[in-house]
Design an enzyme around this catalytic site. Structure first.
Site, PDB file in Angstrom:
ATOM      1  CD  GLU A 151       7.587  12.505  10.410  1.00 42.56           C
ATOM      2  OE1 GLU A 151       8.005  13.675  10.335  1.00 42.56           O
ATOM      3  OE2 GLU A 151       6.962  12.071  11.405  1.00 42.56           O
ATOM      4  CD  GLU A 315       5.914  16.775   8.415  1.00 44.12           C
ATOM      5  OE1 GLU A 315       6.273  17.013   9.592  1.00 44.12           O
ATOM      6  OE2 GLU A 315       5.258  15.766   8.099  1.00 44.12           O
TER       7      GLU A 315
END
Length: 685
Positions: A151, A315
């Protein structure tokens, strides 16, 4: 060894953190993963201190054992390079790798993402751990790919360390070449900001009034940050590509100040995204009318799809979400987790990886629930995941080679997004109008794409779509304007809103009548404009046929057509510009260009949409209530229609022609009750 191909199958995976659990639990975990239909795990992205407990001391024993177990039980593995969480020994010994606030205060070890991307020391250390991992695991039979970092720009996307200021100076020198060109680009004659040496140049710093930098410097800051992230990612990607060319490379995210399209094109095999639909409970605006809630994630998935037509969800939300200091997201209701999984698949995901296998018993995320609870006992979320796993095996062959189908696209670009963070005269309007257009489209059951337009966009890419919506592109280059003209001349239709076309790529206003570079295409100029605020109340406009009243919110522009090909569609009802033009359509070549002198609402978008007879639902044989989303994946051989019910109540759909459900093989014709949060994937034989 053949490289893993995302387009050859649908797969279900889960994020796994063996370093957080006793070794004796690992094999049982993997046995139960396989029973749940999981065939892939992601590991390692936060394990730097495990892999390198002290500088140069590399330890792989524990993960070697875990990977042997994974291979034994038929689990494929993605390894994350652990550079989002450097260990304490590193930040203590090399404090220059840390990020800093705009005030110059150093950020410290203790959470994650506390480093900068420009420190040459951090480059060296990140390259070393990446190379050690890749060399050790490049021939491991369980490993199929790598996730770069984790991320990028999550938590923080601004960087003010000493290394960043120095790197920014080098960046602007390379970009502009001379101080004369830099001063011109930043308009530094305004308020005597002219620079006479490169050493005077910094990233934004505190000035009187707080965070109010030169707006052109602020725009270049975002470009610099994006370039810095990509340069940092390239260090790792190059190592993997050299030593493990048979493994894929991806990264997960979609955070600010990063050109994810360029990142993917230059470094990745495909892009990955982390999908948490109940972030809608965090970011929702209580003043928003008719919000889409978790359904709004479909628009974000459209953005992901603009980067990779087929992508990975690294995710996928699998439970309640929250850190110890912010318990944000409630637990999914029965059926919602499955619904969100199919939401991702419908929009192009061929790999869905749940976060996480088991809820952590310690650390910042002890309330971010995974498939398993602390007790490790069976629960309904695990059972729901098993149902998805079973279904994915059944539908994989049919869907894996298909892509999302759409004839309408909402245009975006990074220049306007980054400029609009600081320039509130167009930035907030872009996000609001894009959302309102998406509401109108999805509630009309018209699938749409997000397309990021740039200097490399071709006419053929735009001609895939019958309609383009470019709500408020303040920055508009001559070349982009000419591309859009060619698209409309060839028969396409495009819609603009207020605050369009009047800035160049530096963020300077053109010395042209508004809408600047778009005047030729739209056939209009603007008499004047005003923000709707304070002494200016909200207004309305009425269509020329007197049939519809439109809401004109936030900003009003008075449109003055200059071309005989312009049709006036609506005029203002109030204020000193009552009776003057609010909405126009220019017949241009074989197509049309619409200009709306305000910010879009769902109602206005719906009205304009209804003016195009050629744009409608791709499934006229389905009658669907507005709470149902229709998404289409297909190829030359077959089209598959995803019917997604986001409501907490059953919905009645009407199948006017016989169709089959890919999930159950049931044949449907006539009325059908779709349960709350349920899914159908229909196709016609």
């Amino acid at each position: 060894m053949k490289k893993f191909n995302l387009n050859e199958q649908l797969m279900l995976g889960v994020c796994y953190y063996p370093e957080q659990w006793p070794e004796e639990m690992w094999e049982d975990d993997m046995i139960r993963m396989r029973e749940t239909g999981i065939s892939l795990i992601r590991v390692g992205e936060f394990a730097w201190s495990i892999f390198e407990p002290s500088e140069g001391n590399y330890q792989f024993k524990d993960f070697d054992y875990m990977l042997r177990l994974a291979h034994k039980h038929g689990l494929k593995v993605i390894i994350g390079t652990p550079t989002a969480t450097p260990p304490a020994w590193l930040t203590e010994k090399y404090p220059e790798v840390l990020n800093a606030t705009i005030e110059g205060h150093s950020l410290h070890h203790g959470l994650r993402r506390h480093t900068n991307y420009t420190s040459t020391t951090y480059h060296r250390l990140s390259a070393a751990i990446t190379e050690q991992l890749v060399m050790h695991y490049k021939d491991n039979p369980a490993v199929v790919g790598w996730q770069l970092d984790n991320e990028f720009n999550c938590e923080i996307s601004e960087f003010y360390s000493e290394a960043d200021h120095k790197a920014f100076r080098r960046w602007v020198q390379q970009r502009y070449g001379t101080l004369e060109k830099l001063n011109d680009a930043w308009g530094t004659t305004f308020w005597s900001q002219t620079y006479s040496s490169w050493e005077q140049i910094y990233l934004p710093r505190l000035v009187p009034g707080g965070r109010q930098p030169n707006p052109h410097l602020a725009l270049d800051e975002k470009r610099f940050i994006s370039d810095s992230v990509i340069a940092f990612a390239k260090i790792q990607a190059d190592i993997i590509a050299e030593h493990a060319p048979h493994h894929f490379i991806t990264t997960n995210g979609l955070f600010g100040h990063l050109d994810s399209h360029r990142l993917t094109k230059e470094l990745l095999d495909f892009f990955s995204y982390d999908s948490y639909p109940q972030f809608s409970t965090i970011f929702s605006d209580p003043a928003e009318e008719r919000p889409l809630a978790d359904r709004s994630w479909s628009q974000t998935l459209s953005t992901v799809r603009s980067i990779s037509r087929q992508f990975c969800i690294m995710e996928q939300q699998a439970g309640a979400g929250g850190w110890v200091n912010k318990m944000d997201m409630p637990s999914p209701r029965p059926g919602q987790m499955r619904l969100w999984s199919y939401q991702s698949i419908a929009h192009g995901a061929n790999l869905v990886v749940y976060f996480r296998w088991r809820t952590a018993t310690f650390g910042q995320e002890i309330y971010w629930h995974g498939l398993n609870d602390y007790s490790n006992l069976p629960n309904r979320r695990l059972a729901e995941a098993a149902k998805v796993g079973e279904e994915i095996q059944q539908i994989s062959e049919a869907l894996c080679s298909t892509t999302y189908q759409a004839e309408v696209a909402i245009l975006r670009d990074y220049h306007n997004e980054w400029d609009g963070e600081y320039d509130v005269s167009h930035g907030p309007f872009g996000w609001k109008s894009g959302k309102e257009w998406y509401k109108a489209l999805t509630r009309s059951h018209i699938p749409s794409d997000i397309v990021y337009i740039n200097e490399e966009t071709t006419l053929a890419e735009l001609q895939r779509y019958k309609l383009l919506v470019y709500p408020h592109p303040a920055i508009m280059s001559k070349s982009t304007a000419q591309l859009l003209e060619a698209y409309v001349v060839s028969g396409g239709h495009i819609v603009f809103g207020c605050r369009s076309g009047y800035k160049d790529q530096r963020g300077h206003c053109y010395m042209l009548p508004f809408p600047g570079m778009l005047s030729t295409l739209t056939g209009v100029t603007l008499e004047e404009y005003t923000v709707i605020k304070g002494t200016r109340a909200a207004t309305t406009a009425t269509t020329i046929d007197q049939q519809t009243t439109l809401q004109t919110v936030s900003f009003n522009e008075i449109i003055a057509p200059f071309s005989s090909t312009v049709d006036v569609i609506a005029t203002y009802d109030q204020e000193y510009y009552e009776g003057k033009h609010a909405l126009t359509r220019n017949r241009f070549g074989k197509g049309s260009a619409w200009y709306y002198g305000s910010v879009f609402t769902e109602q206005v978008a719906q009205f304009i949409l209804q003016q195009f007879e050629e744009i409608s639902s791709p499934a006229p044989w389905l009658e669907l209530p507005e709470e149902i989303e229709l998404a289409v994946r297909g190829n030359e051989a077959q089209q598959y229609y995803f019917i997604l019910n986001y409501s907490d109540a059953p919905a009645t759909i009407n199948v006017l022609e016989p169709a089959c459900d890919l999930l159950t093989s049931a044949k449907l014709h006539g009325q059908h009750q779709l349960a709350a949060y349920d899914v159908l994937i229909l196709y016609k034989q």
